[in-house]
Design an enzyme around this catalytic site. Sequence first.
Site, PDB file in Angstrom:
ATOM      1  N   ASP A 176     -47.761   3.648   0.300  1.00 32.62           N
ATOM      2  CA  ASP A 176     -49.022   3.695   0.228  1.00 32.62           C
ATOM      3  C   ASP A 176     -49.742   3.719  -0.905  1.00 32.62           C
ATOM      4  OD1 ASP A 176     -47.999   6.214  -1.041  1.00 32.62           O
ATOM      5  OD2 ASP A 176     -48.992   7.973  -0.007  1.00 32.62           O
ATOM      6  N   GLU A 199     -39.259  10.143  -8.698  1.00 33.07           N
ATOM      7  CA  GLU A 199     -40.328   8.956  -9.142  1.00 33.07           C
ATOM      8  C   GLU A 199     -40.118  10.055 -10.811  1.00 33.07           C
ATOM      9  OE1 GLU A 199     -43.223   7.829  -7.161  1.00 33.07           O
ATOM     10  OE2 GLU A 199     -44.757   7.407  -8.656  1.00 33.07           O
TER      11      GLU A 199
HETATM   12  O1  KIV Z   1     -46.145   4.160  -2.261  1.00 30.76           O
HETATM   13  C1  KIV Z   1     -45.531   3.383  -3.313  1.00 30.76           C
HETATM   14  O2  KIV Z   1     -44.868   2.645  -3.248  1.00 30.76           O
HETATM   15  C2  KIV Z   1     -44.160   4.373  -3.264  1.00 30.76           C
HETATM   16  C3  KIV Z   1     -42.903   3.917  -4.170  1.00 30.76           C
HETATM   17  C4  KIV Z   1     -43.900   3.611  -5.483  1.00 30.76           C
HETATM   18  C5  KIV Z   1     -42.547   4.606  -4.279  1.00 30.76           C
HETATM   19  O3  KIV Z   1     -44.015   5.543  -2.987  1.00 30.76           O
END
Ligand code: KIV
Length: 284
Positions: A45, A183
């Site tokens: 997202d 993260e």
């Molecule tokens: O939305 C995204 O790209 C993510 C990654 C940063 C893990 O959740």
Amino acid sequence: MEKITLHHLQTMKESGERITMLTAYDYPTALLLDQSEIEVILVGDSLGMVVHGFENTLPVTMDMMVMHCQAVRRGVKRAFLIGDMPFMSYQVSIEEAKRNAARLVAEGGMDAVKLEGGRPVVETVRALVEIGIAVQGHIGLTPQSVGQLGGFKVQGRTVEAARRLLDDAKALEAAGAFSLVLEAIPARLAEWITRSIHIPTFGIGAGAGCSGQVLVTHDVLGLFDRFTPKFVKPYANLSQTMRTAFEGYKQDVKAGTFPAEEHTFTISDDVWQAIERDQDDKGD
Ligand code: KIV
């Protein structure tokens, strides 16, 4: 080219082979990632920020996610595909979560879905796994809670916060999650979590001790210059490359040097003379 499955990812964690994961939101990027043999592609997202220009990921909708998932699906033969559940697509009720996760898999062609959060989403994860949908968890800095977290900040730096993250990781594993994104947490904590659970972990700002790594592809390509987090390593400067190309095109058009002979279609002299005669006959 053998399709990557959950079994491959689990085997890679067990053998210590690090797993690569990057994001894609469109067909050409998906095609290139698959040709580069990146094992996991996430339709994240994050597309809300890097493709649609929103301040954060909160405005992303299910319809946007499904459309981007479909485009990525068309470009991929080998990689394992994960679709992100956007904000409010799984928080209201387990029924809604099931319906929305099923859309990413059935309409979007994803192999799995990802959702953010620890113990508060454990029952949702369990319910999705029970209906046959593979789920990736995401803990630490969870961008959909950016307001509550007070910004994009490193998590798990106190004893209580670190303990909570470990408990969250174990609870998600017990609920059936096949892997976790960690993260923006300290490297030692990420390594500890990775050693404490059996499923693979994918670090983003979580050090080298995870089972694999994930980054946002626009950051890897140097294509999103609003801000670059400390954990990003850009491998290209496509913003500069693209600006140079656009400026070159503009200069050529203004100077009349594009299109040149080689970009131009011809017509035979006979046909052209016939057209001119035809025009003359009509007195135009
Ligand atoms: O939305 C995204 O790209 C993510 C990654 C940063 C893990 O959740």
